[in-house]
Structure formats: C-alpha cells, structure tokens
Design a protein around this motif. Structure first.
Motif, PDB file in Angstrom:
ATOM      1  N   LYS A   1      -2.048  -2.207  10.004  1.00 29.57           N
ATOM      2  CA  LYS A   1      -1.026  -2.240   8.767  1.00 29.57           C
ATOM      3  C   LYS A   1      -1.291  -3.492   7.906  1.00 29.57           C
ATOM      4  O   LYS A   1      -1.679  -4.515   8.546  1.00 29.57           O
ATOM      5  CB  LYS A   1       0.219  -1.935   9.314  1.00 29.57           C
ATOM      6  CG  LYS A   1       0.586  -0.556   9.791  1.00 29.57           C
ATOM      7  CD  LYS A   1       0.524   0.468   8.662  1.00 29.57           C
ATOM      8  CE  LYS A   1       1.004   1.803   9.002  1.00 29.57           C
ATOM      9  NZ  LYS A   1       1.347   2.958   8.342  1.00 29.57           N
ATOM     10  N   HIS A   2      -0.879  -3.433   6.949  1.00 24.56           N
ATOM     11  CA  HIS A   2      -1.024  -4.487   5.779  1.00 24.56           C
ATOM     12  C   HIS A   2       0.487  -4.869   5.466  1.00 24.56           C
ATOM     13  O   HIS A   2       1.155  -4.259   4.805  1.00 24.56           O
ATOM     14  CB  HIS A   2      -1.709  -3.929   4.440  1.00 24.56           C
ATOM     15  CG  HIS A   2      -1.735  -5.045   3.431  1.00 24.56           C
ATOM     16  ND1 HIS A   2      -2.041  -6.381   3.699  1.00 24.56           N
ATOM     17  CD2 HIS A   2      -1.409  -5.178   1.953  1.00 24.56           C
ATOM     18  CE1 HIS A   2      -1.858  -7.116   2.484  1.00 24.56           C
ATOM     19  NE2 HIS A   2      -1.653  -6.276   1.424  1.00 24.56           N
TER      20      HIS A   2
ATOM     21  N   LEU B   1       0.843  -1.250  -0.116  1.00 26.63           N
ATOM     22  CA  LEU B   1      -0.251   0.169   0.045  1.00 26.63           C
ATOM     23  C   LEU B   1       0.792   1.182  -0.091  1.00 26.63           C
ATOM     24  O   LEU B   1       1.736   1.410   0.672  1.00 26.63           O
ATOM     25  CB  LEU B   1      -1.037  -0.031   1.245  1.00 26.63           C
ATOM     26  CG  LEU B   1      -1.979  -1.064   1.140  1.00 26.63           C
ATOM     27  CD1 LEU B   1      -2.684  -1.125   2.670  1.00 26.63           C
ATOM     28  CD2 LEU B   1      -2.893  -1.098   0.077  1.00 26.63           C
TER      29      LEU B   1
ATOM     30  N   LEU C   1       1.540   3.470   4.184  1.00 25.29           N
ATOM     31  CA  LEU C   1       0.129   4.285   4.055  1.00 25.29           C
ATOM     32  C   LEU C   1      -0.147   5.386   5.266  1.00 25.29           C
ATOM     33  O   LEU C   1      -0.286   4.617   6.441  1.00 25.29           O
ATOM     34  CB  LEU C   1      -0.993   3.575   3.573  1.00 25.29           C
ATOM     35  CG  LEU C   1      -2.131   4.256   3.589  1.00 25.29           C
ATOM     36  CD1 LEU C   1      -2.185   5.689   2.712  1.00 25.29           C
ATOM     37  CD2 LEU C   1      -3.341   3.246   3.249  1.00 25.29           C
TER      38      LEU C   1
ATOM     39  N   ASP D   1       3.926  -1.354   5.113  1.00 21.43           N
ATOM     40  CA  ASP D   1       2.944  -0.588   4.985  1.00 21.43           C
ATOM     41  C   ASP D   1       2.992   0.722   5.268  1.00 21.43           C
ATOM     42  O   ASP D   1       3.251   1.007   6.631  1.00 21.43           O
ATOM     43  CB  ASP D   1       1.585  -1.214   5.739  1.00 21.43           C
ATOM     44  CG  ASP D   1       0.452  -0.264   5.245  1.00 21.43           C
ATOM     45  OD1 ASP D   1       0.530   0.791   4.820  1.00 21.43           O
ATOM     46  OD2 ASP D   1      -0.578  -0.740   5.514  1.00 21.43           O
TER      47      ASP D   1
ATOM     48  N   ASP E   1      -3.569   4.888  -1.935  1.00 25.01           N
ATOM     49  CA  ASP E   1      -4.338   3.607  -1.829  1.00 25.01           C
ATOM     50  C   ASP E   1      -5.122   3.983  -0.430  1.00 25.01           C
ATOM     51  O   ASP E   1      -4.969   4.853   0.300  1.00 25.01           O
ATOM     52  CB  ASP E   1      -3.583   2.424  -1.551  1.00 25.01           C
ATOM     53  CG  ASP E   1      -2.660   1.866  -2.534  1.00 25.01           C
ATOM     54  OD1 ASP E   1      -3.487   1.811  -3.661  1.00 25.01           O
ATOM     55  OD2 ASP E   1      -1.439   1.733  -2.567  1.00 25.01           O
ATOM     56  N   ASP E   2      -6.300   3.035  -0.334  1.00 26.55           N
ATOM     57  CA  ASP E   2      -7.159   3.215   0.876  1.00 26.55           C
ATOM     58  C   ASP E   2      -7.320   1.847   1.242  1.00 26.55           C
ATOM     59  O   ASP E   2      -7.797   1.023   0.685  1.00 26.55           O
ATOM     60  CB  ASP E   2      -8.567   3.847   0.259  1.00 26.55           C
ATOM     61  CG  ASP E   2      -9.546   3.757   1.516  1.00 26.55           C
ATOM     62  OD1 ASP E   2     -10.032   2.803   1.853  1.00 26.55           O
ATOM     63  OD2 ASP E   2      -9.815   5.110   2.026  1.00 26.55           O
ATOM     64  N   ARG E   3      -7.098   1.578   2.231  1.00 25.62           N
ATOM     65  CA  ARG E   3      -6.882   0.437   3.134  1.00 25.62           C
ATOM     66  C   ARG E   3      -7.999  -0.297   2.997  1.00 25.62           C
ATOM     67  O   ARG E   3      -8.086  -1.493   2.904  1.00 25.62           O
ATOM     68  CB  ARG E   3      -6.172   0.524   4.357  1.00 25.62           C
ATOM     69  CG  ARG E   3      -5.532  -0.683   4.993  1.00 25.62           C
ATOM     70  CD  ARG E   3      -4.753  -0.416   6.405  1.00 25.62           C
ATOM     71  NE  ARG E   3      -3.503   0.180   6.257  1.00 25.62           N
ATOM     72  CZ  ARG E   3      -3.031   1.506   6.645  1.00 25.62           C
ATOM     73  NH1 ARG E   3      -4.143   2.352   6.852  1.00 25.62           N
ATOM     74  NH2 ARG E   3      -2.032   2.147   6.282  1.00 25.62           N
ATOM     75  N   ASP E   4      -9.272   0.340   3.650  1.00 20.53           N
ATOM     76  CA  ASP E   4     -10.400  -0.343   3.625  1.00 20.53           C
ATOM     77  C   ASP E   4     -10.885  -0.653   2.488  1.00 20.53           C
ATOM     78  O   ASP E   4     -11.410  -1.906   2.151  1.00 20.53           O
ATOM     79  CB  ASP E   4     -11.577   0.546   4.394  1.00 20.53           C
ATOM     80  CG  ASP E   4     -11.056   0.821   5.773  1.00 20.53           C
ATOM     81  OD1 ASP E   4     -10.491   0.074   6.241  1.00 20.53           O
ATOM     82  OD2 ASP E   4     -11.294   1.824   6.521  1.00 20.53           O
TER      83      ASP E   4
ATOM     84  N   ARG F   1       0.212 -12.782   5.573  1.00 19.37           N
ATOM     85  CA  ARG F   1      -0.225 -11.350   6.178  1.00 19.37           C
ATOM     86  C   ARG F   1       0.426 -11.551   7.586  1.00 19.37           C
ATOM     87  O   ARG F   1      -0.026 -12.651   8.431  1.00 19.37           O
ATOM     88  CB  ARG F   1      -1.550 -11.252   6.071  1.00 19.37           C
ATOM     89  CG  ARG F   1      -1.848  -9.727   6.397  1.00 19.37           C
ATOM     90  CD  ARG F   1      -3.134  -9.326   5.881  1.00 19.37           C
ATOM     91  NE  ARG F   1      -3.315  -8.009   6.191  1.00 19.37           N
ATOM     92  CZ  ARG F   1      -4.347  -7.266   6.863  1.00 19.37           C
ATOM     93  NH1 ARG F   1      -5.354  -8.141   7.107  1.00 19.37           N
ATOM     94  NH2 ARG F   1      -4.566  -6.143   7.007  1.00 19.37           N
TER      95      ARG F   1
END
Length: 301
Positions: A149-150, A123, A167, A165, A127-130, A143
């Motif tokens: 966080k991703h 991300l 973002l 991540d 980007d938008d995490r949701d 994961r």
C-alpha cells in the motif's frame, strides 16, 4: 523564492510590518495570571484539495464534454495563486487504467505547482500502483511501511493528515483498505500524539458495491480516537458534507469531469486551524453556483 512567490521588498512597508510582527509576538508571550508563558498563536495550515483528475496521455481525450488534461492545466495556476503550503491529489490521477504515459502527463502538468509546494498523491481505483511509482519514484510525504500500500503522513505542528490507499483492482469501482493497512492505522493512532488528525482516502464511504468495502472496519479503527476530526474522500465526483460519530465527512469534487450536471468541477482551498477547517470551493466548470463560497467546520471536542 523567485517567480510567482517572489515580491520586491518595499523598505517602508517592511519596517512597518516588522514592528507590527514584534508587537504581536510580545503580546503572544505575555504571561498569564499564574506566571506561566501563554502559548503563541498556532499557524493555520493551508492545503489545496484536488481529486479525480483522470488525466490521459492524449490531451484531446474527452469525457462528458470535458477535457481532463486541459482541466488540470487550468487548475494548476489557480492553486499556485492560492499559495498553499501543500497540495493533495486524492486518487484517480490517471484517466482509466493508470498507464505510464498518463502519469507522465500528470507529472508534466503538475511540475509548475510542484516547484512551489509539495504535491501529495494518493491512489484510487483508476490508478496503477506499479506504474505510478515508475514515474513518481520519490513521492512527497512521509511514506509509511505498509506492505502493498501507498500510505503517507503529512506532519504539521498544528495537525496531521493521513493519506490511505484504497486501490483494490485497477479500473474496478470498489475499494479496500485491507487488514494490514487498518491494523497499521489503529496502531498509528494509538501511538501518535493528540494533535488533530484528518484521514484522506479516495473511495466513498457508503455500503454500495463501488464504495470502500471495509468502511465499517475503518470506522471501528478511528471511532475510539477523538483526535480524528474528519475524513476527506473523492470518487463520486460530488461536493458534499455529512457527519458520522461526530467525525466530519467531506466529499471533494472532481477536477477531471462531473457525472451529473448539478455538480461542480473544481477543487477546494482548505485552511485548517486547531478548531476546525474553512473550505472554499473553486469551481471552474460544471455547476458553478457555489464557486467561491466557504463552509466552516468545527472539530468535535
């Protein structure tokens, strides 16, 4: 596997190649001077490195005289032809604000590639995490449990890649790992084995307001661990190399568009070995002077 990877088997060629394979296997298993079995040669890891696709829902959305939707459509068959065992899309998959329709377009365009090899998506600041997880509800990769966080780990016998991540705010330039993610990384590196590790993060590693704001704290986390060999990043829409504390810093170009006419638009074909990585630029637009040129980096010992 049917389709692109399937080739009809010629019996004569098959028998010849089998004999060669058996001979190489026997050679690899010869014992050394003290009677111990020598290790088999390690298999290189081939990964396609993409970043900053900036795909919009509208295929005709243009920026800097580029059509990012069409660019990713162009790249996918090139990557398939290279036969990677995995693909990394290092952030800013979506055009600007990470809309659901953007990710639906990304998923549609990547589908032929995802049918051949896993696509690991990090991300970035566009980007938008949701929204990302509403479309990519079962993302490839191992994961990690890092709150908010991703974070992905890609394990191979030869090495591992760690996708962080960065973002912070959607459609704001700056990035941040944050204390929780940095502490997780420090623990992970301490507890993991000695295989070479490559960090992948979207944001650039400078000290500007639009860079990774906790970059020095990132290096405090990785500096003590000799297993960390490189950091791969995007964000700048440039192709560049540098080193810090013996760690290779690899800035991969954008797929969507460049910011400067002297920069390529494309992706990187990466072959990792136990000693380093060979990087081949695949530039299909922008400055194509270095298209097809390779650069070899050797890991620090």
């Amino acid at each position: 596997m049917p389709g692109i990877f399937y080739q009809p088997v010629n019996r004569r060629k098959f028998l010849g190649s089998s004999a060669k394979a058996l001979a190489l296997l026997a050679l690899a298993r010869r014992t050394d001077a003290v009677g111990q079995e020598a290790p088999e040669a390690e298999k290189p890891v081939r990964m396609a490195l993409l970043s900053d696709t900036h795909v919009p829902a509208d295929s005709m959305n243009e920026y800097h005289q580029f059509l990012p939707w069409e660019n990713l459509k162009t790249v996918v068959p090139q990557v398939i032809d290279s036969r990677p065992e995995g693909v990394i899309l290092n952030g800013d998959a979506a055009r600007l604000t990470g809309e659901l329709a953007d990710y639906e377009a990304v998923k549609q365009l990547l589908a032929p590639l995802a049918a051949q090899a896993p696509v690991y998506i990090g991300l970035g600041n566009h980007d938008d995490r949701d929204n990302f997880f509403k479309v990519f509800d079962h993302p490839s990769g191992d994961r990690q449990k890092v709150a908010g966080k991703h974070v992905l780990v890609i394990e191979r016998a030869l090495m591992r890649l760690i996708l962080l991540d960065s973002l912070l705010y959607v459609n704001k330039a700056a990035g941040l790992l944050g204390k929780t993610q940095r502490e997780w990384l420090g623990r992970y590196l301490k507890e993991s084995d000695a295989r070479p590790a490559v960090i992948v993060v979207h944001h650039t590693l400078g000290d500007g307001d639009g860079d990774l704001l906790d970059v020095e704290r990132l290096f405090q986390s990785i500096r003590p661990h000799k297993k960390v060999k490189a950091v791969i990043y995007g964000h700048s829409h440039k192709y560049a190399f540098s080193r810090q504390d013996g760690i290779h810093l690899i800035n991969i170009p954008a797929v969507g568009f460049n910011f400067s006419d002297d920069q390529p638009v494309g992706w990187v074909d990466a072959v990792f070995t136990g000693r380093g990585v060979d990087l081949k630029l695949r530039a299909f637009a922008g400055n194509r002077e270095a298209d097809g040129m390779s650069r070899s980096l050797t890991w620090r010992s």
